[in-house]
Design a protein around this motif. Structure first.
Motif, PDB file in Angstrom:
ATOM      1  N   LYS A  23      67.716 -33.176  76.126  1.00 11.37           N
ATOM      2  CA  LYS A  23      66.519 -32.740  75.402  1.00 11.37           C
ATOM      3  C   LYS A  23      66.810 -32.470  73.930  1.00 11.37           C
ATOM      4  N   HIS A  24      68.071 -32.305  73.582  1.00 11.34           N
ATOM      5  CA  HIS A  24      68.427 -31.848  72.243  1.00 11.34           C
ATOM      6  C   HIS A  24      69.069 -32.933  71.386  1.00 11.34           C
ATOM      7  N   SER A  74      73.945 -29.679  66.071  1.00 16.34           N
ATOM      8  CA  SER A  74      73.289 -28.444  66.500  1.00 16.34           C
ATOM      9  C   SER A  74      74.357 -27.519  67.068  1.00 16.34           C
ATOM     10  N   HIS A  75      74.516 -26.346  66.458  1.00 16.48           N
ATOM     11  CA  HIS A  75      75.656 -25.486  66.751  1.00 16.48           C
ATOM     12  C   HIS A  75      75.313 -24.403  67.784  1.00 16.48           C
ATOM     13  N   SER A  76      76.257 -24.183  68.680  1.00 21.49           N
ATOM     14  CA  SER A  76      76.225 -23.031  69.576  1.00 21.49           C
ATOM     15  C   SER A  76      77.640 -22.479  69.692  1.00 21.49           C
ATOM     16  N   SER A 112      73.254 -19.054  69.617  1.00 20.32           N
ATOM     17  CA  SER A 112      72.729 -20.418  69.645  1.00 20.32           C
ATOM     18  C   SER A 112      71.264 -20.428  69.249  1.00 20.32           C
ATOM     19  N   SER A 113      70.893 -21.406  68.442  1.00 18.97           N
ATOM     20  CA  SER A 113      69.485 -21.652  68.152  1.00 18.97           C
ATOM     21  C   SER A 113      68.974 -22.843  68.945  1.00 18.97           C
ATOM     22  N   MET A 126      75.952 -30.060  69.800  1.00 15.49           N
ATOM     23  CA  MET A 126      75.323 -31.354  70.037  1.00 15.49           C
ATOM     24  C   MET A 126      75.495 -32.203  68.780  1.00 15.49           C
ATOM     25  N   VAL A 127      76.088 -33.384  68.901  1.00 12.67           N
ATOM     26  CA  VAL A 127      76.350 -34.231  67.739  1.00 12.67           C
ATOM     27  C   VAL A 127      75.626 -35.565  67.917  1.00 12.67           C
ATOM     28  N   SER A 128      74.621 -35.783  67.082  1.00  9.97           N
ATOM     29  CA  SER A 128      73.860 -37.035  67.077  1.00  9.97           C
ATOM     30  C   SER A 128      74.211 -37.799  65.807  1.00  9.97           C
TER      31      SER A 128
END
Length: 230
Positions: free
Chosen positions: A53-54, A66-68, A78-79, A119-121
């Motif tokens: 989903k992210h 996206s960092h956690s 986490s955001s 998460m790395v896109s």
């Protein structure tokens, strides 16, 4: 460490692994010394559904991270994910990953302070420079998520040898796991020029690099970083 020794180490910690994990190990990639493990079926299907989903929309040479963060105390920052999801991830995977760290580089195991869960896109044309990972990363874990086919992780002879000697091949839900060796574990990654590349980076970390340098036996770097409290 030779392959037979590494295999015995992995076998000794298999009781800590989730039942679905399919684990293999190697000490080299195309004759380059690079002790590592490959874990297929890393996440559960429910976890994968949440992670997918992210994936961020990216094009060209773009990258979105996206960092956690999961503290050793269990505190979540986490955001992206709710605390319940990351708490469950931590409870399921921290112990087996720490066991792996203990076998790949036992002197680093007690240094653990927190985990990244990023998460790395990356866009189809993105290329990441050759690197050996920063010392603060005690255990590096990259899990390939989507698409079905892409480039995995390229292994290099040195920072300046742009032609890879081999590749840890892409497969969805496959984890590539290693503990850095200073100026030896050279690697890079790039998308396949057609598709986005989406991964999870799940590292075990220490905050002060000097602690990791000491554990690696890199005493000059230890002294440099210790004096700077870095």
């Amino acid at each position: 460490m030779d392959l037979s020794t590494l295999q015995k180490k992995v076998d000794s910690i298999r009781p800590y692994f989730p039942d679905a994990w399919e684990v293999s190990c190697a000490t080299e990639v195309a004759s380059v010394y690079f002790p590592h493990m490959i874990i297929d079926n890393f996440f559960t299907e429910e976890e994968l559904d949440e992670i997918r989903k992210h994936q961020a929309p990216v094009t060209g040479k773009e990258i979105n991270i996206s960092h956690s963060l999961i503290e050793s105390s269990g505190e979540i920052k986490s955001s992206v994910f709710d605390s319940a999801f990351l708490t469950a991830v931590d409870q399921r995977y921290r112990r087996p990953l720490q066991a792996i760290l203990g076998e790949l580089c036992g002197s680093k195991q007690a240094l653990y302070e927190f985990s990244d869960f990023h998460m790395v896109s990356t866009g189809p044309d993105y290329q990441h420079a050759i690197h050996d990972d920063i010392p603060k990363k005690l255990l590096s874990v990259v899990i390939y998520i989507s698409p079905e086919h892409n480039n995995g992780t390229f292994i290099h002879q040195s920072r300046y040898d742009s032609t890879p000697v081999g590749e840890v091949e892409w497969k969805p839900n496959r984890a590539f796991v290693f503990s850095r060796v200073d100026r030896k574990t050279w690697h890079s990654y790039a998308a396949n020029k057609r598709d986005q590349r989406f991964c999870v980076i799940y590292n075990l970390n220490v905050r002060k690099a000097y602690k990791a340098h000491w554990a690696e036996g890199n005493y000059l770097k230890f002294l440099e970083k210790f004096l700077k409290n870095e």
